[in-house]
Scaffold this motif. Sequence first.
Motif, PDB file in Angstrom:
ATOM      1  N   PRO A 100       0.834  -1.210   0.000  1.00 24.99           N
ATOM      2  CA  PRO A 100       0.000   0.000   0.000  1.00 24.99           C
ATOM      3  C   PRO A 100       0.869   1.260   0.000  1.00 24.99           C
ATOM      4  O   PRO A 100       1.890   1.313   0.680  1.00 24.99           O
ATOM      5  CB  PRO A 100      -0.785  -0.095   1.310  1.00 24.99           C
ATOM      6  CG  PRO A 100      -0.660  -1.499   1.770  1.00 24.99           C
ATOM      7  CD  PRO A 100       0.591  -2.053   1.166  1.00 24.99           C
ATOM      8  N   GLY A 101       0.481   2.243  -0.766  1.00 24.23           N
ATOM      9  CA  GLY A 101       1.191   3.512  -0.804  1.00 24.23           C
ATOM     10  C   GLY A 101       2.446   3.530  -1.647  1.00 24.23           C
ATOM     11  O   GLY A 101       3.149   4.523  -1.693  1.00 24.23           O
ATOM     12  N   GLN A 102       2.761   2.452  -2.321  1.00 23.43           N
ATOM     13  CA  GLN A 102       3.935   2.341  -3.186  1.00 23.43           C
ATOM     14  C   GLN A 102       5.218   2.819  -2.502  1.00 23.43           C
ATOM     15  O   GLN A 102       5.862   3.786  -2.928  1.00 23.43           O
ATOM     16  CB  GLN A 102       3.717   3.114  -4.489  1.00 23.43           C
ATOM     17  CG  GLN A 102       2.575   2.586  -5.299  1.00 23.43           C
ATOM     18  CD  GLN A 102       2.352   3.402  -6.554  1.00 23.43           C
ATOM     19  OE1 GLN A 102       2.617   4.592  -6.599  1.00 23.43           O
ATOM     20  NE2 GLN A 102       1.869   2.743  -7.574  1.00 23.43           N
ATOM     21  N   PRO A 103       5.639   2.147  -1.428  1.00 27.60           N
ATOM     22  CA  PRO A 103       6.865   2.548  -0.738  1.00 27.60           C
ATOM     23  C   PRO A 103       8.099   2.273  -1.594  1.00 27.60           C
ATOM     24  O   PRO A 103       8.058   1.455  -2.517  1.00 27.60           O
ATOM     25  CB  PRO A 103       6.871   1.673   0.509  1.00 27.60           C
ATOM     26  CG  PRO A 103       6.090   0.469   0.114  1.00 27.60           C
ATOM     27  CD  PRO A 103       5.032   0.969  -0.836  1.00 27.60           C
ATOM     28  N   ASP A 104       9.169   2.976  -1.281  1.00 25.79           N
ATOM     29  CA  ASP A 104      10.439   2.714  -1.941  1.00 25.79           C
ATOM     30  C   ASP A 104      10.979   1.384  -1.429  1.00 25.79           C
ATOM     31  O   ASP A 104      10.829   1.061  -0.256  1.00 25.79           O
ATOM     32  CB  ASP A 104      11.437   3.838  -1.647  1.00 25.79           C
ATOM     33  CG  ASP A 104      11.020   5.147  -2.302  1.00 25.79           C
ATOM     34  OD1 ASP A 104      10.514   5.102  -3.436  1.00 25.79           O
ATOM     35  OD2 ASP A 104      11.208   6.206  -1.683  1.00 25.79           O
ATOM     36  N   ALA A 105      11.585   0.617  -2.311  1.00 17.17           N
ATOM     37  CA  ALA A 105      12.083  -0.714  -1.949  1.00 17.17           C
ATOM     38  C   ALA A 105      13.596  -0.764  -2.055  1.00 17.17           C
ATOM     39  O   ALA A 105      14.200  -0.107  -2.906  1.00 17.17           O
ATOM     40  CB  ALA A 105      11.467  -1.766  -2.864  1.00 17.17           C
TER      41      ALA A 105
END
Length: 164
Positions: A100-105
Amino acid sequence: MQKRIGVIFVSRRNSLRSILAEACLAHLDPKRFSVSSCGQPGHIAREFHPAAVAALTSASIPPPERAPRSWDELVRANASPADFVITLDAASASRQPSWPGQPDAALWAYPDIAGGNDLETTAHDAVQMLFSLRRRLELLVSLPMQGADRSAVRSDVRDLGYMR
């Protein structure tokens, strides 16, 4: 008051690597960071690995309060989105869900030492892993997160995965 920076650490069983990382970051900066850890569904351990508990105890860092859990619990619709998902297990990186929220990976690959039969060797390796994680996490904590260029911070967090 500034928003806390959400970080999720992922490893296969959520019993050793991600537990060390979660506990260490929560210990280093509990005010700025909201920290969780999880593992791959179907592989989750029932409890923390004894070597993880021993390493944390030797460093005077309390273990996380929550038992090992699946990433399914963190991707539910009502879960708060993270800013960063740091995978500590290269094999789990390609199997992860859409967060959710497209976090940085980022991938900070560490070997799977929890599968060994020799508890003494695993305990020693867990202490070494905790030292390594702590160095990376101290640098993470020192990054200027608020008001900084997001792509620069993303690159810095990913670059921490190449430290030895």
